[in-house]
Design an enzyme around this catalytic site. Sequence first.
Site, PDB file in Angstrom:
ATOM      1  N   HIS A  50      34.897  33.085  41.018  1.00 21.81           N
ATOM      2  CA  HIS A  50      35.592  34.304  40.598  1.00 21.81           C
ATOM      3  C   HIS A  50      36.606  33.989  39.493  1.00 21.81           C
ATOM      4  CE1 HIS A  50      34.007  36.024  44.355  1.00 21.81           C
ATOM      5  NE2 HIS A  50      34.174  37.192  43.758  1.00 21.81           N
ATOM      6  N   LYS A  82      42.057  35.991  40.948  1.00 24.98           N
ATOM      7  CA  LYS A  82      41.770  36.310  42.354  1.00 24.98           C
ATOM      8  C   LYS A  82      42.709  35.525  43.253  1.00 24.98           C
ATOM      9  CE  LYS A  82      37.957  36.809  45.660  1.00 24.98           C
ATOM     10  NZ  LYS A  82      38.324  38.207  45.949  1.00 24.98           N
TER      11      LYS A  82
END
Length: 238
Positions: free
Chosen positions: A132, A136
């Site tokens: 990600h 995040k």
Amino acid sequence: MTKVLIVGDGRMGTIIRELVEADEELDLVGVIGIDNKNDLLEAAPAAGVVIDFSHKSMLDLVEAYVKRTGAALVSGTTGYDEAEMARIKALGETMPVIHSANYSLGVAVLRHLAAQAAKELPGFDIEIVETHHNQKVDAPSGTAKLLLSAVNPNDEYDVVYGREGMCGKRPEKEIGVHALRGGTVAGTHTVHFFGQDEEVALTHRATSRRIFATGAVAAAKKLVTREPGFYNFDELMF
């Protein structure tokens, strides 16, 4: 026309707002962010469904709003612990509720395929890798946890989150879960099955957060037609 309240004014919330405003079947009644979060206690208008992509710290306020208005709840907030998830599920006793870490139809299919592969490939070593963007805040991702539950439904395997040092030979009944962070990656998840001289890898790549927003809005439209209960994404959409 279904009235919609959005909780979360970040990137996901912004995309969801665009989709709701463009949908002739939906009527946006408000957007709640950090700056006006206390409006959930009294000032936020009643809606038929609330779509929550905020932060786990907002749970008390979201819970209070749902109880006050009787709105259905589409929750995409991740990072909840077991006790917090129990509170989300309890809301399903009086109104329709869905929680999913991933509202992509492709990920829902990946979950089914991973579960099938785990059954059909006994003895294969299983590893899950998720990637990600660098903003995040939680790891592993909620989607990685969904995939883990798909390949380990009865908790037969020990789970390790990364490995370091002299960790020894890999046990047969172990699943490794690994989180990579960098750049602007919307989300990539791969479930690896390693056998003798062969490997099967199932991968889903998201190139935009819009796929998650689209799935959440579609779930909201279906959820308001359901009886009270706690639903998962597969049940609701398929």
